[in-house]
Design a protein around this motif. Structure first.
Motif, PDB file in Angstrom:
ATOM      1  N   THR A   1      -6.467   5.698  -7.348  1.00 11.66           N
ATOM      2  CA  THR A   1      -6.795   5.941  -5.878  1.00 11.66           C
ATOM      3  C   THR A   1      -7.247   4.541  -5.235  1.00 11.66           C
ATOM      4  O   THR A   1      -8.318   4.126  -5.985  1.00 11.66           O
ATOM      5  N   VAL A   2      -6.871   3.997  -4.271  1.00  6.71           N
ATOM      6  CA  VAL A   2      -7.177   2.829  -3.709  1.00  6.71           C
ATOM      7  C   VAL A   2      -7.385   3.042  -2.114  1.00  6.71           C
ATOM      8  O   VAL A   2      -6.602   3.739  -1.571  1.00  6.71           O
ATOM      9  N   GLU A   3      -8.164   2.295  -1.578  1.00  3.80           N
ATOM     10  CA  GLU A   3      -8.339   1.876  -0.148  1.00  3.80           C
ATOM     11  C   GLU A   3      -7.654   0.814   0.199  1.00  3.80           C
ATOM     12  O   GLU A   3      -7.575  -0.258  -0.248  1.00  3.80           O
ATOM     13  N   VAL A   4      -6.795   1.191   1.542  1.00 10.15           N
ATOM     14  CA  VAL A   4      -6.032  -0.026   2.112  1.00 10.15           C
ATOM     15  C   VAL A   4      -6.612  -0.250   3.584  1.00 10.15           C
ATOM     16  O   VAL A   4      -6.677   1.152   4.162  1.00 10.15           O
ATOM     17  N   SER A   5      -6.217  -1.186   4.151  1.00  9.38           N
ATOM     18  CA  SER A   5      -6.866  -1.402   5.626  1.00  9.38           C
ATOM     19  C   SER A   5      -5.772  -0.555   6.502  1.00  9.38           C
ATOM     20  O   SER A   5      -6.341  -0.278   7.349  1.00  9.38           O
ATOM     21  N   ARG A   6      -4.571  -0.459   6.015  1.00 13.55           N
ATOM     22  CA  ARG A   6      -3.626   0.308   7.036  1.00 13.55           C
ATOM     23  C   ARG A   6      -2.364   0.525   6.163  1.00 13.55           C
ATOM     24  O   ARG A   6      -2.189  -0.114   4.960  1.00 13.55           O
ATOM     25  N   LEU A   7      -1.619   1.389   6.611  1.00 14.46           N
ATOM     26  CA  LEU A   7      -0.034   1.754   6.205  1.00 14.46           C
ATOM     27  C   LEU A   7       0.758   1.775   7.363  1.00 14.46           C
ATOM     28  O   LEU A   7       0.365   1.358   8.565  1.00 14.46           O
ATOM     29  N   PRO A   8       2.029   1.675   6.889  1.00 14.42           N
ATOM     30  CA  PRO A   8       3.022   1.293   7.940  1.00 14.42           C
ATOM     31  C   PRO A   8       3.107   2.130   9.269  1.00 14.42           C
ATOM     32  O   PRO A   8       3.719   1.433  10.220  1.00 14.42           O
ATOM     33  N   THR A   9       2.582   3.291   9.204  1.00 20.97           N
ATOM     34  CA  THR A   9       2.586   4.172  10.423  1.00 20.97           C
ATOM     35  C   THR A   9       1.263   4.772  10.522  1.00 20.97           C
ATOM     36  O   THR A   9       0.321   4.459   9.542  1.00 20.97           O
ATOM     37  N   PRO A  10       0.721   5.212  11.630  1.00 22.09           N
ATOM     38  CA  PRO A  10      -0.464   5.732  11.642  1.00 22.09           C
ATOM     39  C   PRO A  10      -0.893   6.861  11.111  1.00 22.09           C
ATOM     40  O   PRO A  10      -1.570   7.855  11.324  1.00 22.09           O
ATOM     41  N   ILE A  11      -1.117   6.710   9.598  1.00 24.25           N
ATOM     42  CA  ILE A  11      -1.354   7.824   8.794  1.00 24.25           C
ATOM     43  C   ILE A  11      -2.538   7.015   7.845  1.00 24.25           C
ATOM     44  O   ILE A  11      -2.862   6.082   8.043  1.00 24.25           O
ATOM     45  N   ALA A  12      -3.229   8.207   7.181  1.00 23.99           N
ATOM     46  CA  ALA A  12      -4.344   7.955   6.537  1.00 23.99           C
ATOM     47  C   ALA A  12      -4.369   8.140   5.030  1.00 23.99           C
ATOM     48  O   ALA A  12      -5.081   7.872   4.359  1.00 23.99           O
ATOM     49  N   ILE A  13      -2.916   8.516   4.604  1.00 29.70           N
ATOM     50  CA  ILE A  13      -3.122   8.779   3.352  1.00 29.70           C
ATOM     51  C   ILE A  13      -1.283   8.627   2.947  1.00 29.70           C
ATOM     52  O   ILE A  13      -0.449   9.087   3.685  1.00 29.70           O
TER      53      ILE A  13
END
Length: 141
Positions: A120-132
């Motif tokens: 499990t890693v934290e990322v600053s953002r994903l390609p769409t407005p999702i949290a996971i």
């Protein structure tokens, strides 16, 4: 599954947001592309409220976790695999501090009987407005 390297797309999971398949079979392994919680045929994301510019106003991590786990299940089943065949799961969260406890509780619920390796890693953002988003590897017969 006639070839040793086959691209697979689910009829139930949300459409990919780029030029990639839902999954690719190589031998007896099934590699899933990143899977998010969106709903098929729409841009709707369970538990997400967006402003007019598409910025996240609020989100429900539990709703997103349940949706992403369901989308993974859709892809696995459409490819001829299954939840119990998962061997490795990489999870990307955009807010580890606030969301990890809920995600970890739900993960334990969904993976009670099958315990794949997990990162499990934290990322600053994903390609769409999702949290996971999940990236998975499963066995396939």
């Amino acid at each position: 599954m006639a070839t040793n390297k086959e691209l697979l797309n689910s009829s139930k999971a949300p459409e990919p947001v780029g030029l990639y398949p839902h999954a690719r079979r190589v031998g007896n392994l099934l590699f899933l592309s990143g899977v998010g919680p969106r709903e098929r045929g729409t841009k709707k994301i369970p538990g997400v409220e967006l402003d007019e510019q598409g910025n996240i106003l609020s989100y429900d991590i539990e709703a997103q976790c349940r949706a992403v786990f369901q989308n993974v299940r859709y892809i696995l089943e459409d490819a001829g695999s299954g939840w119990d065949s998962l061997v490795d799961v990489t999870v990307f969260l955009t807010n580890m501090k606030d969301d990890f406890a809920t995600y970890n509780r739900l993960y334990a619920e969904y993976f009670q009987d099958n315990q794949p390796c997990r990162t499990t890693v934290e990322v600053s953002r994903l390609p769409t407005p999702i949290a996971i988003e999940l990236k998975c590897i499963a066995m396939i017969d």
